[in-house]
Design an enzyme around this catalytic site. Structure first.
Site, PDB file in Angstrom:
ATOM      1  N   THR A   1       5.137  -7.483  -4.391  1.00 50.15           N
ATOM      2  CA  THR A   1       5.149  -8.044  -5.750  1.00 50.15           C
ATOM      3  C   THR A   1       5.251  -9.381  -5.687  1.00 50.15           C
ATOM      4  O   THR A   1       4.680 -10.334  -6.226  1.00 50.15           O
ATOM      5  CB  THR A   1       6.062  -7.220  -6.776  1.00 50.15           C
ATOM      6  OG1 THR A   1       5.527  -5.864  -6.619  1.00 50.15           O
ATOM      7  CG2 THR A   1       5.630  -8.106  -7.936  1.00 50.15           C
TER       8      THR A   1
ATOM      9  N   ASP B   1       0.584  -3.968  -0.363  1.00 52.68           N
ATOM     10  CA  ASP B   1       1.680  -3.291  -1.120  1.00 52.68           C
ATOM     11  C   ASP B   1       2.558  -2.495  -0.140  1.00 52.68           C
ATOM     12  O   ASP B   1       1.948  -1.807   0.740  1.00 52.68           O
ATOM     13  CB  ASP B   1       0.912  -2.415  -1.992  1.00 52.68           C
ATOM     14  CG  ASP B   1       1.770  -1.810  -3.146  1.00 52.68           C
ATOM     15  OD1 ASP B   1       1.631  -2.020  -4.385  1.00 52.68           O
ATOM     16  OD2 ASP B   1       2.528  -0.821  -2.739  1.00 52.68           O
ATOM     17  N   SER B   2       3.860  -2.308  -0.308  1.00 54.20           N
ATOM     18  CA  SER B   2       4.589  -1.520   0.474  1.00 54.20           C
ATOM     19  C   SER B   2       4.372  -0.298   0.751  1.00 54.20           C
ATOM     20  O   SER B   2       4.673   0.216   1.398  1.00 54.20           O
ATOM     21  CB  SER B   2       5.771  -1.842   0.407  1.00 54.20           C
ATOM     22  OG  SER B   2       6.672  -1.230  -0.745  1.00 54.20           O
ATOM     23  N   SER B   3       3.525   0.591  -0.321  1.00 58.28           N
ATOM     24  CA  SER B   3       3.242   1.743  -0.197  1.00 58.28           C
ATOM     25  C   SER B   3       2.252   1.983   1.044  1.00 58.28           C
ATOM     26  O   SER B   3       2.103   3.320   1.272  1.00 58.28           O
ATOM     27  CB  SER B   3       2.395   2.376  -1.519  1.00 58.28           C
ATOM     28  OG  SER B   3       2.859   1.676  -2.713  1.00 58.28           O
TER      29      SER B   3
ATOM     30  N   THR C   1       8.989  -3.676  -2.808  1.00 62.33           N
ATOM     31  CA  THR C   1      10.470  -2.939  -3.152  1.00 62.33           C
ATOM     32  C   THR C   1      10.299  -1.495  -2.889  1.00 62.33           C
ATOM     33  O   THR C   1      11.229  -0.605  -2.521  1.00 62.33           O
ATOM     34  CB  THR C   1      11.137  -3.252  -4.507  1.00 62.33           C
ATOM     35  OG1 THR C   1      10.116  -2.772  -5.469  1.00 62.33           O
ATOM     36  CG2 THR C   1      11.322  -4.475  -4.402  1.00 62.33           C
ATOM     37  N   ASP C   2       9.041  -1.033  -2.988  1.00 67.87           N
ATOM     38  CA  ASP C   2       8.887   0.506  -2.997  1.00 67.87           C
ATOM     39  C   ASP C   2       9.383   1.172  -2.067  1.00 67.87           C
ATOM     40  O   ASP C   2       9.929   2.179  -1.906  1.00 67.87           O
ATOM     41  CB  ASP C   2       7.234   0.818  -3.322  1.00 67.87           C
ATOM     42  CG  ASP C   2       6.933   0.534  -4.896  1.00 67.87           C
ATOM     43  OD1 ASP C   2       7.754   0.306  -5.780  1.00 67.87           O
ATOM     44  OD2 ASP C   2       5.503   0.407  -4.958  1.00 67.87           O
TER      45      ASP C   2
ATOM     46  N   GLN D   1      20.211  15.906  -3.136  1.00 65.02           N
ATOM     47  CA  GLN D   1      19.279  15.312  -4.045  1.00 65.02           C
ATOM     48  C   GLN D   1      20.126  14.387  -5.077  1.00 65.02           C
ATOM     49  O   GLN D   1      19.392  13.454  -5.695  1.00 65.02           O
ATOM     50  CB  GLN D   1      18.462  16.315  -4.970  1.00 65.02           C
ATOM     51  CG  GLN D   1      17.696  17.152  -4.350  1.00 65.02           C
ATOM     52  CD  GLN D   1      17.022  18.278  -5.040  1.00 65.02           C
ATOM     53  OE1 GLN D   1      17.226  18.269  -6.225  1.00 65.02           O
ATOM     54  NE2 GLN D   1      16.711  19.028  -4.351  1.00 65.02           N
ATOM     55  N   CYS D   2      21.343  14.405  -4.960  1.00 68.65           N
ATOM     56  CA  CYS D   2      22.205  13.309  -5.781  1.00 68.65           C
ATOM     57  C   CYS D   2      22.410  12.098  -4.921  1.00 68.65           C
ATOM     58  O   CYS D   2      22.588  12.213  -3.816  1.00 68.65           O
ATOM     59  CB  CYS D   2      23.930  14.009  -6.002  1.00 68.65           C
ATOM     60  SG  CYS D   2      23.846  15.581  -6.965  1.00 68.65           S
TER      61      CYS D   2
HETATM   62  N1  ASP Z   1       4.232  -1.994  -5.199  1.00 71.18           N
HETATM   63  C1  ASP Z   1       5.266  -3.049  -5.025  1.00 71.18           C
HETATM   64  C2  ASP Z   1       5.334  -2.845  -3.424  1.00 71.18           C
HETATM   65  O1  ASP Z   1       6.187  -2.124  -3.067  1.00 71.18           O
HETATM   66  C3  ASP Z   1       6.506  -3.309  -5.656  1.00 71.18           C
HETATM   67  C4  ASP Z   1       7.311  -4.466  -5.428  1.00 71.18           C
HETATM   68  O2  ASP Z   1       6.941  -5.155  -4.634  1.00 71.18           O
HETATM   69  O3  ASP Z   1       8.402  -4.612  -5.823  1.00 71.18           O
HETATM   70  O4  ASP Z   1       4.904  -3.525  -2.708  1.00 71.18           O
END
Ligand code: ASP
Length: 355
Positions: free
Chosen positions: A27, A70-72, A102-103, A290-291
Site C-alpha cells: 500500500t 500487493d503482498s498477497s 502489511t498483509d 488459535q489464541c
Molecule cells: N494489500 C496490501 C498489501 O499487503 C496491504 C498493505 O500494504 O498494507 O500489499
C-alpha cells in the site's frame, strides 16, 4: 530478476551511515486504478512524496522489484529474492529495510529470520496502511524511523541485529508478530514477546529483549524452504471428510495444527486416528494455538494429551506465521525425523520460548 536501482546520496556532510531499501510493493506505494482499486507503482512515485529523504544523514540505495506487488502475491520465491539481495549486499550497508505490504509482512519477516543465519545487522520491515500520497498516510513516519533504527549503532555494533517489523511507533520482533488490524495504523501485535523499541521524541530500545549475537560469526544464507505445508484450523464440528482431504494432499509434509486455547482439540476417535495415520506416514504436526496470547501446553487438559501421545509437536507460544515458515525451513533442510523434531521443539532465532 531485473531489479531497478536508485541511489539517494545524502546532502548532509556528516553522513556516515548507509542503508539498502528493498522495495517489493504494498500500500505504501499504491495508487487507485481506473476501477478505484489500489495497485502498486514504482519507487520513483514514492520518492516524489519524500523530498526530504536526502537530508537524513544516511546514504540510501533502493533496489526495487521490477514489478512491485500487493503482498498477497508474495511467496517463497519472493523471500528468496529478498534474502539473496540482503546477503549479496551485506558488507556494503549498515542496515536493511524491506518495504512491502502489511498483509503478509509477518510471514516474510519470519522466513527471513530463519534464512539469514547469524544476522548481525538490522533488517527492518515496514510499509503503510495508507498510500504515501494520502495526506494522513502513516508511510512517512514509518519509513523515516525504520531507516533511523536500521543504521543505529552502539560502540560500532548494530543496536538491533535481528529481523523486525517497525510500524506505528513500535519496533517488534518479526517472527513474533502478527497483523491483527486492517483498518487502524497499529496493524501489528506481538502478544507473546515484548516490544523491542518505542519511538517518541527519542527512540527507547528495550535492550534486554533484543537478540545478542556472538561477535565474529559470519552471516550465512540458507534459502532451502519446502512449501509443502498446510494450516489446519480446527473448529467445532469439523468433518472427517475435510480433515482427510487435507491430510491426503499429495506431497504434504507438514501441518500447522491450529488448535483451541492451550493446544486443545477434539478427541473424537476418527480425528485422532486420521492424525495418527498421517503421523505414521511421516507428516509432521506442529500445534499452534488459535489464541494470539498464551501458549500450547500439552497435557494441561486431557484434550491435548492424545495429540502429544501420537507425536504432535508443541509450538508453545509461536505465531502461525512463524510456525508455517519454520516448518517450510526445517523441512527444506532435513528429512531426518529426529532433527526435525529437535528444531521444532525449541527456538531457532527467538520465535518461541525456550521452554
Ligand atoms: N494489500 C496490501 C498489501 O499487503 C496491504 C498493505 O500494504 O498494507 O500489499
Amino acid at each position: 530478476m531485473k531489479y531497478r536501482t536508485i541511489e539517494i546520496p545524502s546532502s548532509s556532510p556528516r553522513t556516515k551511515a548507509s542503508v539498502l531499501i528493498i522495495y517489493a510493493g504494498g500500500t505504501i506505494g499504491m495508487i487507485r486504478d481506473g476501477s478505484d482499486s489500489l495497485i502498486p507503482v514504482n519507487f520513483n512515485q514514492i520518492l516524489q512524496q519524500l523530498p526530504a529523504l536526502d537530508s537524513l544523514e544516511v546514504a540510501i540505495t533502493v533496489i526495487s522489484f521490477p514489478n512491485p506487488v500487493d503482498s498477497s502475491e508474495m511467496d517463497v520465491q519472493s523471500w528468496k529474492e529478498i534474502a539473496g539481495l540482503i546477503f549479496d549486499h551485506y558488507d556494503q550497508y549498515d542496515g536493511f529495510i524491506v518495504l512491502q505490504g502489511t498483509d503478509t509482512m509477518a510471514y516474510t519477516a519470519s522466513a527471513l529470520s530463519y534464512m539469514l543465519e547469524n544476522l548481525s545487522k538490522p533488517v527492518v520491515l515496514t510499509g503503510a496502511q495508507l498510500p504515501i500520497s494520502a495526506i494522513r498516510s502513516d508511510a512517512r513516519p514509518n519509513l523515516i524511523s525504520a531507516i533511523e533504527i536500521a543504521v543505529m549503532k552502539m560502540n560500532g555494533i548494530s543496536v538491533v541485529p535481528e529481523v523486525c517489523i517497525y510500524f506505528d511507533y513500535r519496533l517488534l520482533r518479526g517472527n513474533r508478530t502478527s497483523k491483527i488490524r486492517s483498518s487502524r495504523f497499529n496493524a501489528f501485535e506481538s502478544e507473546n514477546y515484548p516490544t523491542l523499541a518505542e519511538v517518541g521524541i527519542q527512540i527507547d530500545f528495550n535492550i534486554p529483549a533484543i537478540i545478542r549475537r556472538e561477535p565474529g560469526v559470519g552471516i550465512r544464507l540458507n534459502h532451502k524452504l519446502d512449501p509443502n505445508v498446510v494450516i489446519l484450523k480446527i473448529f467445532p464440528s469439523i468433518t472427517k471428510q475435510v480433515v482427510d482431504a487435507i491430510l491426503e494432499t499429495k506431497g504434504l509434509k507438514g501441518v500447522v495444527l491450529e488448535t483451541y486455547g492451550s493446544g486443545n482439540a477434539p478427541t473424537y476417535p476418527w480425528f485422532i486416528e486420521s492424525l495418527q495415520a498421517a503421523c505414521k506416514k511421516g507428516i509432521i504436526f506442529y500445534n499452534v494455538s488459535q489464541c494470539l496470547g498464551g501458549k500450547v501446553i500439552h497435557g494441561r487438559y486431557s484434550t491435548s494429551k492424545l495429540l502429544d501421545e501420537i507425536g504432535v509437536i508443541s509450538g508453545r507460544d509461536i505465531t502461525t506465521e512463524a510456525a508455517v515458515t519454520k516448518l517450510m525451513f526445517v523441512l527444506g533442510n532435513t528429512g531426518d525425523l529426529k532433527t526435525i523434531k529437535n528444531h521444532l521443539s525449541g527456538p531457532i532465532c527467538g520465535e518461541m520460548d525456550a521452554g
